[in-house]
Design an enzyme around this catalytic site. Structure first.
Site, mmCIF file in Angstrom:
data_model
loop_
_atom_site.group_PDB
_atom_site.id
_atom_site.type_symbol
_atom_site.label_atom_id
_atom_site.label_comp_id
_atom_site.label_asym_id
_atom_site.label_seq_id
_atom_site.Cartn_x
_atom_site.Cartn_y
_atom_site.Cartn_z
ATOM 1 N N HIS A 102 -39.215 -6.455 54.581
ATOM 2 C CA HIS A 102 -39.908 -5.823 55.707
ATOM 3 C C HIS A 102 -39.647 -4.320 55.730
ATOM 4 C CE1 HIS A 102 -35.798 -6.219 57.189
ATOM 5 N NE2 HIS A 102 -36.075 -5.358 58.148
ATOM 6 N N ASP A 104 -38.939 -1.672 59.061
ATOM 7 C CA ASP A 104 -38.527 -1.903 60.449
ATOM 8 C C ASP A 104 -39.662 -1.640 61.436
ATOM 9 O OD1 ASP A 104 -35.918 -2.576 59.687
ATOM 10 O OD2 ASP A 104 -35.291 -0.476 59.681
ATOM 11 N N HIS A 262 -37.135 -3.256 52.770
ATOM 12 C CA HIS A 262 -35.770 -3.705 52.490
ATOM 13 C C HIS A 262 -35.601 -5.176 52.845
ATOM 14 C CE1 HIS A 262 -35.728 -2.088 56.591
ATOM 15 N NE2 HIS A 262 -34.723 -2.909 56.869
ATOM 16 N N ARG A 277 -26.519 0.060 63.124
ATOM 17 C CA ARG A 277 -27.770 0.685 62.674
ATOM 18 C C ARG A 277 -28.291 1.651 63.731
ATOM 19 N NH1 ARG A 277 -33.324 -2.703 61.594
ATOM 20 N NH2 ARG A 277 -34.190 -1.690 63.430
#
Ligand code: SIN
Length: 296
Positions: A102, A104, A262, A277
């Site tokens: 995907h 983000d 990723h 993150r």
């Protein structure tokens, strides 16, 4: 480009470079910042090793690149909602967050520029993250396919992941036990993005589709879209377009969410993996037609 303040060492042919010579717990000088930005634009994902940063220092580094995003479905740290803990506990043998190819939150009108992921507690082995170069994914298509895709848009939504509907795949939903994730009807909203986007800094065209959030092509049904989406999503992550990063405590990955996908591998059951993150707001994806207008 020659770098004077940092060293940049590619880790694979397709994308990814390790940066050394910088301590991200310290404020960055303008020249070092400019070199890091250049390395990011050239390599799509950059890695740093042996860093020790607090959430405040993490935010300070990411904040040099843009404003912060707060994830709409996954809870951030109580004191710092912009810092998202990405965790799988040792006793959690379930689904991991990000365990599917995907980019983000492409269900936003302005999907992120990128994310800075910091490893607090890396497994002794396993839990690597893979990245795939979406410039290469586009450039290696046939001229006929490129011509068709160049003017197309696609519908993106969080519905399959965070939606309440009965058809939800809910890959990260209740399955991710170690994190606080909600589902909701607001996940059913949709946005449309160009299938091929132009990245302003490089002028290059990147394929902008992913298995997680791209539902269908605009004006096509899901049934009509599925075979082509399947083909393109498989093509986009061919091994020769990828790199794979092995984490250690103190490692950082900073990926360009606009032109790289990723995938977080879920092969470390019995070990804890804990990351922080920070996600940086991006621009509305630019279609080829718009980039022509901007250049005119
Ligand atoms: C994510 O998709 O943000 C998670 C990536 C990872 O945990 O490696």
């Amino acid at each position: 480009m020659t770098y004077r303040n940092i060293e940049v060492s590619p880790i694979a042919g397709a994308l990814g470079a390790e940066i050394s010579g910088v301590d991200l717990s310290q404020p960055l000088g303008n020249e070092t910042f400019a070199e890091i930005r250049k390395a990011f634009d050239e390599n799509l994902v950059i890695f740093f090793r042996d860093q020790t940063i607090t959430p405040e220092q993490h935010l300070e580094f990411a904040g040099r690149f843009g404003a912060f995003d707060i994830h709409p479905f996954a809870a951030g740290l109580p004191d710092h909602p912009e810092v998202l803990p990405v965790i799988k506990e040792a006793d959690d043998a379930g689904t991991n967050f990000g365990g599917l190819w995907h980019s983000d939150v492409t269900f936003y009108e302005r999907p992120p520029l990128g994310s800075v992921l910091y490893a607090l507690d890396a497994p002794a082995y396993g839990g690597d993250t893979m990245f795939a170069n979406q410039y290469l994914a586009y450039e290696t298509l046939s001229e006929g396919m490129k011509e068709m895709l160049d003017g197309m848009t696609a519908v993106h939504s969080a519905t399959r992941v965070y939606g309440n509907s009965g058809t939800s795949v809910n890959k990260y939903g209740p399955g991710v036990k170690s994190m606080k994730i909600r589902t909701g009807d607001d996940a059913d909203d949709t946005v449309e993005h160009p299938v091929v986007r132009v990245i302003p800094e490089t002028g290059r065209k990147a394929l902008f589709l992913n298995r997680t959030y791209t539902i269908r092509f605009s004006g096509w049904t899901e049934a009509e879209s599925d075979p082509l989406l399947e083909y393109l999503c498989n093509h986009a992550v061919k091994p020769e377009f990828t790199c794979r990063f092995r984490w250690r405590d103190g490692s950082i990955a900073f990926w360009d969410n606009r032109c790289a996908q990723h995938f977080a591998l879920n092969d470390y059951h019995g070990q804890r993996r804990a990351m922080h993150r920070v996600t940086i707001v991006g621009e509305r994806p630019m279609a080829i037609e718009e980039s022509g207008r901007a250049a005119a």
